[in-house]
Design an enzyme around this catalytic site. Sequence first.
Site, PDB file in Angstrom:
ATOM      1  N   GLY A   1      34.232  18.122  70.058  1.00  0.00           N
ATOM      2  CA  GLY A   1      32.926  17.968  69.446  1.00  0.00           C
ATOM      3  C   GLY A   1      32.979  17.024  68.243  1.00  0.00           C
ATOM      4  O   GLY A   1      32.035  16.285  67.968  1.00  0.00           O
ATOM      5  N   ALA A   2      34.101  17.058  67.510  1.00  0.00           N
ATOM      6  CA  ALA A   2      34.172  16.266  66.276  1.00  0.00           C
ATOM      7  C   ALA A   2      35.250  15.188  66.291  1.00  0.00           C
ATOM      8  O   ALA A   2      35.230  14.295  65.442  1.00  0.00           O
ATOM      9  CB  ALA A   2      34.383  17.193  65.082  1.00  0.00           C
ATOM     10  N   SER A   3      36.226  15.269  67.212  1.00  0.00           N
ATOM     11  CA  SER A   3      37.202  14.174  67.282  1.00  0.00           C
ATOM     12  C   SER A   3      37.634  13.957  68.720  1.00  0.00           C
ATOM     13  O   SER A   3      37.375  14.787  69.597  1.00  0.00           O
ATOM     14  CB  SER A   3      38.425  14.458  66.395  1.00  0.00           C
ATOM     15  OG  SER A   3      39.275  15.380  67.002  1.00  0.00           O
ATOM     16  N   THR A   4      38.267  12.805  68.935  1.00  0.00           N
ATOM     17  CA  THR A   4      38.769  12.505  70.281  1.00  0.00           C
ATOM     18  C   THR A   4      40.172  11.931  70.146  1.00  0.00           C
ATOM     19  O   THR A   4      40.478  11.258  69.162  1.00  0.00           O
ATOM     20  CB  THR A   4      37.815  11.552  71.030  1.00  0.00           C
ATOM     21  OG1 THR A   4      38.256  11.407  72.376  1.00  0.00           O
ATOM     22  CG2 THR A   4      37.740  10.163  70.395  1.00  0.00           C
ATOM     23  N   GLN A   5      41.043  12.235  71.124  1.00  0.00           N
ATOM     24  CA  GLN A   5      42.432  11.802  71.061  1.00  0.00           C
ATOM     25  C   GLN A   5      42.825  11.007  72.295  1.00  0.00           C
ATOM     26  O   GLN A   5      42.377  11.321  73.405  1.00  0.00           O
ATOM     27  CB  GLN A   5      43.379  13.005  70.974  1.00  0.00           C
ATOM     28  CG  GLN A   5      43.391  13.743  69.668  1.00  0.00           C
ATOM     29  CD  GLN A   5      42.125  14.555  69.428  1.00  0.00           C
ATOM     30  OE1 GLN A   5      41.428  14.376  68.438  1.00  0.00           O
ATOM     31  NE2 GLN A   5      41.801  15.410  70.350  1.00  0.00           N
TER      32      GLN A   5
ATOM     33  N   GLU B   1      47.460  17.093  67.478  1.00  0.00           N
ATOM     34  CA  GLU B   1      46.475  17.434  68.509  1.00  0.00           C
ATOM     35  C   GLU B   1      46.651  16.526  69.726  1.00  0.00           C
ATOM     36  O   GLU B   1      46.640  16.987  70.871  1.00  0.00           O
ATOM     37  CB  GLU B   1      45.067  17.297  67.916  1.00  0.00           C
ATOM     38  CG  GLU B   1      43.981  17.956  68.708  1.00  0.00           C
ATOM     39  CD  GLU B   1      42.618  17.828  68.041  1.00  0.00           C
ATOM     40  OE1 GLU B   1      42.535  17.243  66.931  1.00  0.00           O
ATOM     41  OE2 GLU B   1      41.626  18.292  68.628  1.00  0.00           O
TER      42      GLU B   1
HETATM   43  N1  LIG Z   1      30.242  23.479  79.430  1.00  0.00           N
HETATM   44  C1  LIG Z   1      30.284  22.796  78.298  1.00  0.00           C
HETATM   45  C2  LIG Z   1      31.076  23.246  77.222  1.00  0.00           C
HETATM   46  C3  LIG Z   1      31.101  22.491  76.066  1.00  0.00           C
HETATM   47  N2  LIG Z   1      30.351  21.377  75.970  1.00  0.00           N
HETATM   48  C4  LIG Z   1      30.395  20.546  74.764  1.00  0.00           C
HETATM   49  O1  LIG Z   1      31.638  19.896  74.717  1.00  0.00           O
HETATM   50  C5  LIG Z   1      31.922  19.511  73.375  1.00  0.00           C
HETATM   51  C6  LIG Z   1      33.334  19.664  73.046  1.00  0.00           C
HETATM   52  O2  LIG Z   1      33.797  20.893  73.367  1.00  0.00           O
HETATM   53  P1  LIG Z   1      35.302  21.277  73.021  1.00  0.00           P
HETATM   54  O3  LIG Z   1      36.243  20.408  73.735  1.00  0.00           O
HETATM   55  O4  LIG Z   1      35.424  22.723  73.190  1.00  0.00           O
HETATM   56  O5  LIG Z   1      35.338  20.827  71.464  1.00  0.00           O
HETATM   57  P2  LIG Z   1      36.029  21.527  70.230  1.00  0.00           P
HETATM   58  O6  LIG Z   1      37.419  21.867  70.592  1.00  0.00           O
HETATM   59  O7  LIG Z   1      35.185  22.645  69.749  1.00  0.00           O
HETATM   60  O8  LIG Z   1      35.973  20.350  69.137  1.00  0.00           O
HETATM   61  P3  LIG Z   1      37.160  19.560  68.402  1.00  0.00           P
HETATM   62  O9  LIG Z   1      38.271  19.427  69.386  1.00  0.00           O
HETATM   63  O10 LIG Z   1      36.569  18.241  68.040  1.00  0.00           O
HETATM   64  O11 LIG Z   1      37.519  20.368  67.200  1.00  0.00           O
HETATM   65  C7  LIG Z   1      30.970  20.273  72.504  1.00  0.00           C
HETATM   66  O12 LIG Z   1      30.027  19.323  72.072  1.00  0.00           O
HETATM   67  C8  LIG Z   1      30.322  21.264  73.426  1.00  0.00           C
HETATM   68  O13 LIG Z   1      28.981  21.452  73.066  1.00  0.00           O
HETATM   69  C9  LIG Z   1      29.598  20.928  77.040  1.00  0.00           C
HETATM   70  O14 LIG Z   1      28.928  19.896  76.957  1.00  0.00           O
HETATM   71  N3  LIG Z   1      29.559  21.655  78.191  1.00  0.00           N
HETATM   72 CA   LIG Z   2      39.301  20.592  70.964  1.00  0.00          CA
END
Ligand SMILES: Nc1ccn([C@@H]2O[C@H](COP(=O)(O)OP(=O)(O)OP(=O)(O)O)[C@@H](O)[C@H]2O)c(=O)n1
Ligand SMILES: [Ca+2]
Length: 492
Positions: free
Chosen positions: A200-204, A171
């Site tokens: 939402g659940a991890s950061t890189q 990732e």
């Molecule tokens: N306009 C937006 C869109 C998304 N989010 C928030 O941004 C976070 C991360 O979104 P994203 O990068 O899409 O995370 P995912 O890919 O779903 O998570 P992960 O990569 O950890 O699997 C989430 O908490 C979502 O609620 C936000 O604050 N404002």
């Molecule tokens: Ca992501």
Amino acid sequence: MSCQTKGKNAWYKAVIIITVLGITAIVALVTTAVLQNKPLLQKYKYGIVLDAGSSHTAVYIYEWPAEKDNDTGRVQQTHSCKVQGAGISSYSVFPGQAGASLKSCMKEAESLIPLSRHLETPLYLGATAGMRLLRMENQSLSDQVLWSVEEVLQSSPFSYQGARIITGQEEGAFGWVTVNYLSDRLKQGSGTTGALDLGGASTQISFVANQDVAEESAENAVTFRLYGNDYFLYTHSFLCYGKDQALKLALAQQTQSGDSSVLDPCFHPGYSVDRSYFSVYSSPCVMAGKPLVSRDSFTHVGAGNASLCQEVVRRIFNFSSCSFSRCSFNRVYQPPLQGPFGAFSAFYFVMNFLNLTSGSLESSREKLERYCSRPWTQIKQQHPDVKEKYLAEYCFSGSYILSLLTDGYNFTSDTWTDITFIKKISGSDAGWTLGYMLNLTNMIPAEAPDTPPLPHAGYVTLLFFISLLLFFLLFLCFRFLWPHRNSQTQMI
Ligand SMILES: Nc1ccn([C@@H]2O[C@H](COP(=O)(O)OP(=O)(O)OP(=O)(O)O)[C@@H](O)[C@H]2O)c(=O)n1
Ligand SMILES: [Ca+2]
């Protein structure tokens, strides 16, 4: 005298014929050269990647000119579709329904990609931290979710290449490839940009560092050979440090006493919501710290103080020990930062909303302090069209991002401006998906492709001048070696 006139006429005729023939030849030559290289009607090839994130799934469609698979910067995002509802890991209660959620975006992809290309269009699904957490909790449920999405993707007309949970290392590294591919830095072999991704659940975090990384911490080292250049990359993915899980970690810290209400500096004054203990402690990230309380819920009350919030947030990181020469947090090795950096996904969403994408670290802290202290009713009034869940969390998220970048990754006031908050680069979203597809389709060659020594325009110009020169030489030869002219001179 009449003999002289006759000779002159013949000579002029010959000159005119040669001139006309010469010009015709040059025009024909140049026209052929131009037409031969005229770009044909552009045909495209396509690829599809599904980003099954913890908070949502997105379908990305990429396109590139059909005859130039290996040309850098040529692959671009042509469309994206946001799947309705939450991420696939949230279907753990009804795993069979995870696949169905993807159907409308897949139909959209079918209508956008030309029918003749469907069969050859590769289709990938990569799941990230949400599914990593579900697999940790219950492997069988995570398998069932993957089977469900697999079934739907297999029944699509595209060339399905598999659905899997990608590693945190992939990732991070593919996010770096995407950013550098899109900004055309790989082929130039010049300096690269580091990549910061917040989900939402991890950061890189990923950036080019020197080769010592592999010696000190092999699990953080990734090597790429791209277009004839070697890249030694440092990369790390922090599971549980995406912004939704980080909020749970922060709330878990503050609810340890098991009280009926919590005064939280990371939420606006006037904010008050009942939350269940289960919602905070249900994740494998925080399971360990659940307090022994009899009550089911607590009232989450906002206090609106960004500097106090930063103190709360700091406590979710562990800075206590480091067995390497240097660490970021949680005993994870991190070499000295080497900028510039592109920070995308939630780094961008949050900082863009808070108007913090430019300016110094100090001014960002001040702005955030003012924002967090504003009453919740006022914030809601000002942003009636923003989802209330997002809106309530921006103060926390902004504080978390500042803390993660400074306390966690060691950015300082001086290096803060090395970070650019970005959403897209040349029309394509920054994220791991493009790099993942480029890698799996072997679209970035290890060695630099051979290029013609001259660009097309240069080649045509050169051809034109050489023809002109040849014509001129021919004319000179003719002018001085024409036998009739010589006899004329003799006569005079
Ligand atoms: N306009 C937006 C869109 C998304 N989010 C928030 O941004 C976070 C991360 O979104 P994203 O990068 O899409 O995370 P995912 O890919 O779903 O998570 P992960 O990569 O950890 O699997 C989430 O908490 C979502 O609620 C936000 O604050 N404002
Ligand atoms: Ca992501």
